[in-house]
Design a protein around this motif. Sequence first.
Motif, PDB file in Angstrom:
ATOM      1  N   ALA A   1       0.831  -1.206   0.000  1.00 43.55           N
ATOM      2  CA  ALA A   1       0.000   0.000   0.000  1.00 43.55           C
ATOM      3  C   ALA A   1       0.866   1.257   0.000  1.00 43.55           C
ATOM      4  CB  ALA A   1      -0.920  -0.004   1.218  1.00 43.55           C
TER       5      ALA A   1
ATOM      6  N   ALA B   1       1.150   4.113  -2.831  1.00 45.98           N
ATOM      7  CA  ALA B   1       0.862   5.520  -2.496  1.00 45.98           C
ATOM      8  C   ALA B   1       2.019   6.423  -2.910  1.00 45.98           C
ATOM      9  CB  ALA B   1       0.585   5.652  -1.000  1.00 45.98           C
TER      10      ALA B   1
ATOM     11  N   ARG C   1       2.013   6.802  -6.698  1.00 46.50           N
ATOM     12  CA  ARG C   1       0.943   7.709  -7.144  1.00 46.50           C
ATOM     13  C   ARG C   1       1.282   9.152  -6.823  1.00 46.50           C
ATOM     14  NH1 ARG C   1      -2.936   4.150  -4.673  1.00 46.50           N
ATOM     15  NH2 ARG C   1      -3.238   2.460  -6.157  1.00 46.50           N
ATOM     16  N   ARG C   2       1.889   9.379  -5.645  1.00 48.40           N
ATOM     17  CA  ARG C   2       2.252  10.748  -5.280  1.00 48.40           C
ATOM     18  C   ARG C   2       3.269  11.312  -6.281  1.00 48.40           C
ATOM     19  NH1 ARG C   2       5.813  12.639  -0.097  1.00 48.40           N
ATOM     20  NH2 ARG C   2       7.256  11.181  -1.063  1.00 48.40           N
TER      21      ARG C   2
ATOM     22  N   THR D   1      -3.656  15.677  -1.630  1.00 51.44           N
ATOM     23  CA  THR D   1      -4.373  14.452  -1.286  1.00 51.44           C
ATOM     24  C   THR D   1      -3.436  13.251  -1.303  1.00 51.44           C
ATOM     25  OG1 THR D   1      -5.976  15.438  -2.773  1.00 51.44           O
ATOM     26  CG2 THR D   1      -6.602  13.350  -1.741  1.00 51.44           C
ATOM     27  N   TYR D   2      -2.616  13.194  -2.355  1.00 49.34           N
ATOM     28  CA  TYR D   2      -1.694  12.060  -2.483  1.00 49.34           C
ATOM     29  C   TYR D   2      -0.648  12.083  -1.374  1.00 49.34           C
ATOM     30  CZ  TYR D   2      -3.860  11.337  -6.991  1.00 49.34           C
ATOM     31  OH  TYR D   2      -4.774  11.091  -7.980  1.00 49.34           O
TER      32      TYR D   2
ATOM     33  N   GLU E   1      -1.124  13.264   1.625  1.00 47.80           N
ATOM     34  CA  GLU E   1      -1.794  12.805   2.849  1.00 47.80           C
ATOM     35  C   GLU E   1      -1.899  11.289   2.870  1.00 47.80           C
ATOM     36  OE1 GLU E   1      -5.488  14.934   2.880  1.00 47.80           O
ATOM     37  OE2 GLU E   1      -4.397  16.843   3.034  1.00 47.80           O
ATOM     38  N   ARG E   2      -2.215  10.699   1.706  1.00 50.30           N
ATOM     39  CA  ARG E   2      -2.326   9.240   1.639  1.00 50.30           C
ATOM     40  C   ARG E   2      -0.985   8.583   1.941  1.00 50.30           C
ATOM     41  NH1 ARG E   2      -5.958   8.840  -3.717  1.00 50.30           N
ATOM     42  NH2 ARG E   2      -7.761   9.903  -2.851  1.00 50.30           N
TER      43      ARG E   2
ATOM     44  N   GLU F   1       1.324   9.840   3.836  1.00 52.03           N
ATOM     45  CA  GLU F   1       1.583  10.000   5.259  1.00 52.03           C
ATOM     46  C   GLU F   1       0.869   8.917   6.058  1.00 52.03           C
ATOM     47  OE1 GLU F   1       1.341  14.112   6.143  1.00 52.03           O
ATOM     48  OE2 GLU F   1       1.635  13.788   8.280  1.00 52.03           O
ATOM     49  N   LEU F   2      -0.385   8.671   5.708  1.00 54.32           N
ATOM     50  CA  LEU F   2      -1.175   7.644   6.393  1.00 54.32           C
ATOM     51  C   LEU F   2      -0.567   6.263   6.178  1.00 54.32           C
ATOM     52  CD1 LEU F   2      -3.819   7.241   7.987  1.00 54.32           C
ATOM     53  CD2 LEU F   2      -4.964   6.851   5.801  1.00 54.32           C
ATOM     54  N   ALA F   3      -0.302   5.940   4.917  1.00 56.15           N
ATOM     55  CA  ALA F   3       0.251   4.619   4.585  1.00 56.15           C
ATOM     56  C   ALA F   3       1.609   4.411   5.262  1.00 56.15           C
ATOM     57  CB  ALA F   3       0.392   4.477   3.072  1.00 56.15           C
TER      58      ALA F   3
END
Lengths: 401, 167
Positions: B41, B45, B48-49, B108-109, B111-112, B114-116
Amino acid sequence: MRIGLVCPYSFDAPGGVQNHVLGLARQLARAGHQPHILAPGLFPELVEGRREAAGRVEFTSAGQAIAVPYNGSIARVNFGPLSATRVRRWLRAGDFDLVHIHEPITPSIALLALWAADVPVVATFHTATPRSRTMQLAGGALRASIEKIDAGIAVSESARRVVVHHLGRDAMVIPNGFDFAAFAPPPPEKWAQTTATRRVNLSPPPSFPRSRRPRVTFLGRVDEPRKGLDVLLRALPAIRAGLGDVDVVVAGQGSIPAPAGVRLLGAISDEDKAQLLRGSDVFVAPHRERESFGIVLLEAMAAGASVVASALPAFADLLRPADLLRTEGGSDPLGELVPIGDASALAEAVLATVRRPPPGRTARARERARRYDWSEVAPAITAVYHATLATTAPTRRVIAT
Amino acid sequence: MTPAELFAVLVIVLLAIGWRLSWLATRLDRAHTRVERRWAALDAALVRRAQAALEAARGAAIDPASSLLVCDVAAAALVADLDPAAREQRESDLSRVLALVPLDGVATYSERVELAHRLHNDAVATASALRRRPSVVLFRLAGHAAEPRAFEMAVSGELTWPRGFVG
């Protein structure tokens, strides 16, 4: 001619591009042009409160540069809408006949100036080119900017090859300039006089008279591996074994624990640098990478020091110039080239140079260095300016309010 | 205690130990699987970023200096088959540049990522703690599964600078 000179690197830090831009600006001012420099940070003369020393060179600061990762290291650059606005304002206020942009394809005010310029543009490529993968991906967005360059200048044949290969443009080869007279020994009748005045004015470090011991000199940041001080230090035992007592002088910024038997001078003034080189038997340049030109080699050659340098392409261009080897028939280069990072080869070259200096080499090296004096280089650059202006359609610019 | 009783107690003790070990092995296996999923994941991510950053940087709404800067670090991050340390370095570089250059639609990417990133390193910490337990070490319950590695990268908000600048 009103000429806008754009330097992407701050004058706060020493560097070849900065020195080149400053030297060119002074030479242009002497020739009756009006040069105006745009660069990040502050201008050295302004910092030191010696405004008049800058002569008729105008300077505008593009603001402080920001440190960012670029091209595999940390670069100090300017970008973004605020910088773009500053550059546009400078271009408008300057009302230049021509802008001369250095290192145009870097993320900096250079690229922003190229983007915003509405007058003829001459661009000088020193060393910085994007990685080829970056170029592939960013190429589309950059193409319009690259097309705006009316005439390209490369500081060496190797720099030109990079421009042709990466950017698909051609460039004239015009080398970096330097002040030959500042490094060459003064004529004999003036010698006594200058040394006398120098002795009075000289602030520490003190003067560097030629001693009986052979002197080996290194110039450059002492804490940057790419300048290769460690190679010289590793070569020292062998040099000492061969020559006995050797005076090893190291001058440059940065702090390191003082190596045994080496005089560390720290950063020194240009005048002291010239004197140090004039009193040196061998100047060593064990640099590892990323030297775009090697003006310091020319300074040493002008001062009459023998040169031992690592075999970087830029250094090889200076010490084994193709035309020299062809026309003068001799195969003797102007200095010794040693493999990069090879301490024993460096020691051997230093020993050979001190023990059996090739006859006439220092004289030939000095004559060669004279060709890179500003009096020779600046006219070549202004010739490009004139050719560019003669072949660009005059723009009718509306002065925005 | 008769020999039969002694035997019965021994069997029960061995069964209890066996049950506990298999329970540990199951947890370990789950932890390893979770690390793998979370890495997949995070990897996705990150890619994609970088792609989003490239796309935004090549748009018309951005000055060329910012564009070149972003393209350089994004392209470096997208190089395939980097060793983990190099990947960490390049993704951190991209984080640093994205923190300085505002790009439309990339937040958005980021943030994703960071979460992942947090979830991945949390899973790694869990698995590493399990692997350090004495019984896991003693009975080599981890088998040949590779030691999970935290992905050390700068995300926006915690930007630390390497020493030494090149001007």
